[in-house]
Design an enzyme around this catalytic site. Structure first.
Site, short mmCIF file in Angstrom:
data_model
loop_
_atom_site.label_atom_id
_atom_site.label_comp_id
_atom_site.label_asym_id
_atom_site.label_seq_id
_atom_site.Cartn_x
_atom_site.Cartn_y
_atom_site.Cartn_z
CG HIS A 145 35.50 -39.80 34.61
ND1 HIS A 145 36.28 -40.86 35.00
CD2 HIS A 145 35.08 -39.22 35.77
CE1 HIS A 145 36.33 -40.93 36.32
NE2 HIS A 145 35.59 -39.94 36.80
CG ASP B 89 37.29 -43.78 33.46
OD1 ASP B 89 37.60 -43.93 34.66
OD2 ASP B 89 36.73 -42.75 33.04
CG HIS C 164 34.14 -27.93 41.24
ND1 HIS C 164 34.47 -27.14 40.15
CD2 HIS C 164 34.05 -29.19 40.74
CE1 HIS C 164 34.56 -27.88 39.07
NE2 HIS C 164 34.31 -29.14 39.40
N GLY D 245 34.50 -35.46 46.75
CA GLY D 245 35.47 -36.28 46.00
C GLY D 245 36.91 -35.86 46.21
CG ASP D 246 39.17 -35.20 42.60
OD1 ASP D 246 38.16 -34.48 42.71
OD2 ASP D 246 39.74 -35.41 41.51
#
Length: 454
Positions: free
Chosen positions: A16, A113, A347, A370-371
């Protein structure tokens, strides 16, 4: 007229932080006064190091250090140290209100965010401060996040099923991270609590570009995913906030062009010990030169063992001419830009995908959580690389060295794949040039920010 004053507020984790740093440098270069809100303490040493480096390179950007309240266990399942800090931040955002109110000149806009977007937009709107949200994943995965209330009802579907979603085509259930379908998990809760405000913010900023994810971006902006969504501005791929320079790796400088395989699973992903050893064997069996960033713990502060202890002295001795193993943070952007790099085992964190696209490096996608499976599908459909989908999520199965070696050969010897990656690099370059799609969105953002001052 004074330039607009923009504050940027990233949440926990290097994945992030990096896009926020890059966007902060970009917005400052467009003539805005910029304040970056930084967390203290950070979870990882890499975050702290990158923040220090950023302000050393960009002294004109202001820093506002923010210390959230201590984490208190809630009803949601949350054992990830990065998510724990995100939850603590969410419970502390109200402390920012009086601090931001005293900034001089007064704020024109806040770029938040997604993890704290609802709280930020609430107090910003009371003060007539425009709110933008920077989404740090792909447009494809963001579309799934917007549809989470519908997805949660599908948790009983067999794992081999598919969802047909507008603008996305078929999405395998197996590509949706299980925590996203668990209403008791913090990952699901933080999405659910912040998605509703996205119809009220000024814009949604993304580190992607139209040519990479055209179907998803069009579906988002046409209202086919959800109605009344704020405009999505595809500004990427973001440039590095650092000045271009070669990494300080003499060994890499000695290698032939496009001959070296780069292996990195990002700042939050650590393979199991058994999988690290199989990867070790696969790399050696492939025979290709390699540069491996080895990570054995999720949080870098806990990653104490040296490469010799993890991989074995004999491996390092046998492969000392074949490759190089690094423990610790590296500037991935600079390594991928090196002419010796010919392939990238990744990844598929979204920063890694956009860096590979911007620099024209073909990818072997190995998603961990995750994504990343959804992002891997973007890599594959864009022709940027390969995805061994049958390897599953990280830790789901042990992928053996022979299979890894075979995929490495496919990646490094694939002439068509390398040509498509170079085409992606050229397309990404044009998107960021004057008149390109990303440049157009960035100009629109700059104009909107200036209008706030009138």
């Amino acid at each position: 007229m004074a330039p607009p004053h923009v504050a940027l507020f990233p949440c926990s984790g290097i994945g992030h932080l990096i896009p926020f740093l890059r966007l902060a440098a970009t917005v400052a270069a467009r003539g805005c006064t910029v304040t970056l809100i930084t967390l203290h303490p950070t979870v990882s040493a890499a975050e702290s190091d990158q923040i220090s480096k950023f302000f050393a390179l960009h002294p004109h950007i202001k820093r506002l250090e923010f210390q959230p309240l201590s984490f208190k266990k809630s009803k949601f399942f949350n054992e990830d140290p990065f998510f724990m800090q995100v939850e603590a931040i969410g419970n502390s955002v109200h402390l920012l209100d009086p601090i931001l109110s005293t900034l001089s000149p007064p704020l024109s806009a806040i770029i938040s965010d997604l993890s704290v977007a609802s709280s930020i937009s609430s107090f910003a709107s009371d003060k007539s401060i425009s709110t933008y949200v920077l989404v740090t994943t792909s447009a494809r995965f963001f579309s799934l996040m917007l549809l989470l209330p519908k997805l949660a009802a599908l948790s009983g579907i067999q794992e081999n099923g598919h969802l047909e979603l507008p603008g996305l085509g078929p999405v395998p259930i197996s590509s949706i991270p299980p925590p996203m379908l668990d209403s008791n998990h913090f990952f699901s809760a933080v999405i659910n609590s912040n998605i509703p405000c996205l119809s009220n913010v000024k814009g949604i900023l993304m580190n992607t570009f139209t040519e990479l994810e055209s179907a998803s971006i069009e579906a988002l902006n046409s209202g086919r995913i959800v109605p009344d969504l704020a405009p999505v501005l595809a500004l990427g791929p973001f440039d590095s906030f650092e000045f271009e320079k070669a990494p300080n790796l003499p060994w890499l400088d000695e290698q032939a062009p496009e001959s070296v395989l780069f292996i990195s699973f990002g700042s939050r992903s650590a393979l199991s010990r058994d999988q690290i050893l199989e990867l070790r064997d696969g790399i050696e069996k492939s025979g290709f030169k390699f540069l491996w960033v080895l990570k054995a713990n999720k949080v870098d502060k806990d990653d104490k063992e040296d490469a010799q202890t993890i991989l074995g002295e004999s491996f390092l001795e046998r492969t000392k001419k074949q490759g190089m193993v690094i423990k610790g943070w590296v500037n991935q952007d600079q390594i991928l830009a090196h002419p010796a790099i010919g392939g990238f085992i990744s990844h598929c964190g979204w920063n890694s995908v956009t860096e590979a696209a911007r620099l024209g490096v073909p990818v072997l996608a190995w998603p961990q959580h995750g994504d990343q499976r959804v992002n891997a599908a973007v890599v594959e459909s864009a022709g940027l690389g390969l995805w061994a989908a049958d390897w599953g999520w990280g830790g789901e199965k042990l992928v053996v060295g022979d299979d890894i070696a075979a995929k490495i050969g496919e990646l490094m010897l694939g002439k068509d794949l390398r040509a498509r990656a170079k085409e992606a690099k050229e397309i990404a370059r044009k998107a960021r040039e004057i008149g390109g799609t990303s440049d157009g969105f960035l100009r629109l953002l700059a104009e909107e920010l200036k209008l706030q001052e009138i």
